[in-house]
Write an enzyme that holds these catalytic residues in place. Structure first.
Site, PDB file in Angstrom:
ATOM      1  N   ASN A 125       8.934  -6.961   4.006  1.00 27.56           N
ATOM      2  CA  ASN A 125       8.904  -5.830   3.016  1.00 27.56           C
ATOM      3  C   ASN A 125      10.146  -4.869   3.511  1.00 27.56           C
ATOM      4  OD1 ASN A 125       7.057  -2.691   3.398  1.00 27.56           O
ATOM      5  ND2 ASN A 125       7.751  -3.445   1.787  1.00 27.56           N
ATOM      6  N   GLY A 126      10.425  -4.106   2.441  1.00 24.45           N
ATOM      7  CA  GLY A 126      11.491  -3.203   2.645  1.00 24.45           C
ATOM      8  C   GLY A 126      12.768  -3.620   1.625  1.00 24.45           C
ATOM      9  N   GLY A 127      13.021  -2.477   0.976  1.00 21.59           N
ATOM     10  CA  GLY A 127      14.243  -2.826   0.145  1.00 21.59           C
ATOM     11  C   GLY A 127      14.490  -3.831  -0.912  1.00 21.59           C
ATOM     12  N   CYS A 183       3.201   3.483   9.061  1.00 21.91           N
ATOM     13  CA  CYS A 183       3.219   4.709   8.434  1.00 21.91           C
ATOM     14  C   CYS A 183       3.995   5.846   9.563  1.00 21.91           C
ATOM     15  CB  CYS A 183       2.137   5.329   7.936  1.00 21.91           C
ATOM     16  SG  CYS A 183       2.347   6.949   6.960  1.00 21.91           S
ATOM     17  N   GLN A 214      -6.414  -1.602   3.141  1.00 24.11           N
ATOM     18  CA  GLN A 214      -5.499  -1.127   4.275  1.00 24.11           C
ATOM     19  C   GLN A 214      -6.153   0.185   5.123  1.00 24.11           C
ATOM     20  OE1 GLN A 214      -1.743   1.153   4.556  1.00 24.11           O
ATOM     21  NE2 GLN A 214      -0.898  -0.777   5.389  1.00 24.11           N
ATOM     22  N   PRO A 245       0.824  -1.132  -0.066  1.00 24.13           N
ATOM     23  CA  PRO A 245       0.061   0.012  -0.099  1.00 24.13           C
ATOM     24  C   PRO A 245       0.871   1.325   0.076  1.00 24.13           C
ATOM     25  CG  PRO A 245       0.164  -0.949   2.193  1.00 24.13           C
ATOM     26  CD  PRO A 245       0.689  -1.902   1.122  1.00 24.13           C
ATOM     27  N   MET A 246       0.747   2.231  -1.030  1.00 17.59           N
ATOM     28  CA  MET A 246       1.392   3.352  -1.237  1.00 17.59           C
ATOM     29  C   MET A 246       0.687   4.493  -1.298  1.00 17.59           C
ATOM     30  SD  MET A 246       4.677   1.841  -3.256  1.00 17.59           S
ATOM     31  CE  MET A 246       3.527   0.799  -4.397  1.00 17.59           C
ATOM     32  N   GLY A 257       7.415  -2.608  -2.740  1.00 18.15           N
ATOM     33  CA  GLY A 257       6.381  -1.395  -2.741  1.00 18.15           C
ATOM     34  C   GLY A 257       6.832  -0.565  -4.197  1.00 18.15           C
ATOM     35  N   ARG A 258       7.935   0.388  -4.040  1.00 20.64           N
ATOM     36  CA  ARG A 258       8.385   1.445  -4.964  1.00 20.64           C
ATOM     37  C   ARG A 258       8.788   0.843  -6.158  1.00 20.64           C
ATOM     38  NH1 ARG A 258      12.296   4.656  -1.470  1.00 20.64           N
ATOM     39  NH2 ARG A 258      12.536   2.501  -0.185  1.00 20.64           N
TER      40      ARG A 258
END
Length: 343
Positions: A217-219, A106, A76, A23-24, A240-241
């Site tokens: 999650n992350g990187g 967040c 979310q 979710p972004m 994510g990104r």
């Protein structure tokens, strides 16, 4: 205490969660999710965070809009009031979402001022009360996305305590963003990059809580980077990104590599498949850029990527811009590919 049987253990949503798109805020809106679904039939998609007050007190039910093609798709929620979150979860379940997720990750000032997001890592009992109320309100799975800790907390101490406290209320699926969050001194953008990643701690949590379904999650930017986490025993990977900025690289091969299913399209095929959706959006009074802004990264790393982005970015504001502009941009990509191959 022995863990009780997990009623969601074999549900399709658990299979989908092997790979999910994070979710972004301002990115994973309904148009983005529809586009991503054309690239992967299997990956789990998440909405942007929707605050429970906006739904329950503000009546912003339009935030729940989505296309049926987006399934499996999760909502979310952000909030910290158990009753309000329960009401919002009920609205999400009634809208047909496959999962309701609570944001405990967040770090933005706006979120902190509402006493939700990552600041809730400091109040695991409140999180437990929130998810218990949500779970009592709906039949779909309730999950949590959180950080390893915040500020001066020691993740090796607080994270297992957090998981134990929250899972004791029946929550068995968590997504762990493998960084701490610094609520003061770092911007939300900096919180995505500066705090060091600790993948090993996430894997340690899986060893300590084998009955929990844990995603990392992350990187993580590629499927090549995602696979080792699954092979080491984690239940899912959330990207994510990278999934947003380079969606073809992440999602086009996901169904085959992550799920072992034969579905596979192409970037060009996805563009063609978006045209009826774009036409319908424009006919309903929407703007072209609301859809095409999510498509700008489709050809990242390929010949024609720059002219694709430029054609769409410069053309969307012209009067009457529509599917023809997208076809023009695609034709220029194909010309670039042909020219590159001829060299």
């Amino acid at each position: 205490m022995e863990p009780t049987a997990d009623p969601f253990d074999t549900t399709p949503i658990r299979t989908a969660a092997r790979l999910s798109v994070a979710p972004m805020m301002d990115w994973t809106d309904r148009h983005c999710r529809y586009f991503h679904r054309l690239l992967s039939r299997e990956a789990l998609l998440y909405t942007e965070m929707v605050t429970a007050p906006a739904l329950v007190r503000g009546g912003a039910v339009h935030l729940l809009d989505y296309d049926a093609a987006e399934h499996p798709v999760a909502l979310q929620l952000g909030g910290s009031d158990p009753a309000e979150l329960a009401a919002a979860a009920r609205m999400g379940a009634a809208a047909g979402y496959d999962e309701i997720n609570l944001n405990v990750g967040c770090p933005s000032d706006r979120v902190q001022s509402g006493t939700f997001g990552a600041v809730l890592m400091k109040q695991p009992q409140l999180v437990a009360d929130c998810v218990a109320a949500m779970q009592d309100a709906v039949d779909v799975e309730v999950t949590v996305k959180c950080r390893l800790g915040v500020d001066d907390q020691e993740p090796t101490e607080v994270l297992p305590q957090f998981l134990e406290t929250v899972s004791a209320r029946g929550i068995t699926r968590f997504t762990l963003h493998a960084r701490k969050a610094w609520l003061k001194g770092l911007s939300p953008k900096e919180n995505r990059d500066i705090p060091p990643l600790d993948y090993d701690l996430v894997h340690q949590m899986k060893a300590e809580f084998p009955h929990l379904h844990l995603s990392i999650n992350g990187g993580i930017q590629t499927l090549d980077a995602a696979m080792p986490h699954l092979e080491r025993g984690l239940d899912g990977v959330m990207i994510g990104r990278a999934a947003y900025h380079d969606p073809a690289n992440v999602l086009l091969q996901a169904d085959r590599r992550i799920y072992g299913t034969p579905y596979q399209t192409t970037a060009e095929g996805a563009v063609q498949a978006m045209l009826p959706y774009i036409e319908a959006h424009l006919s309903a009074g929407g703007k072209l850029h609301q859809v095409t802004r999510h498509m700008l990264g489709l050809f990242t790393g390929r010949p024609g990527a720059r002219i694709w982005r430029r054609t769409l970015s410069e053309g969307v504001s012209k009067p009457g811009a529509g599917p023809e502009l997208v076809l023009e941009a695609l034709a220029q990509v194909q010309q670039s590919v042909a020219g590159y191959a001829a060299q």
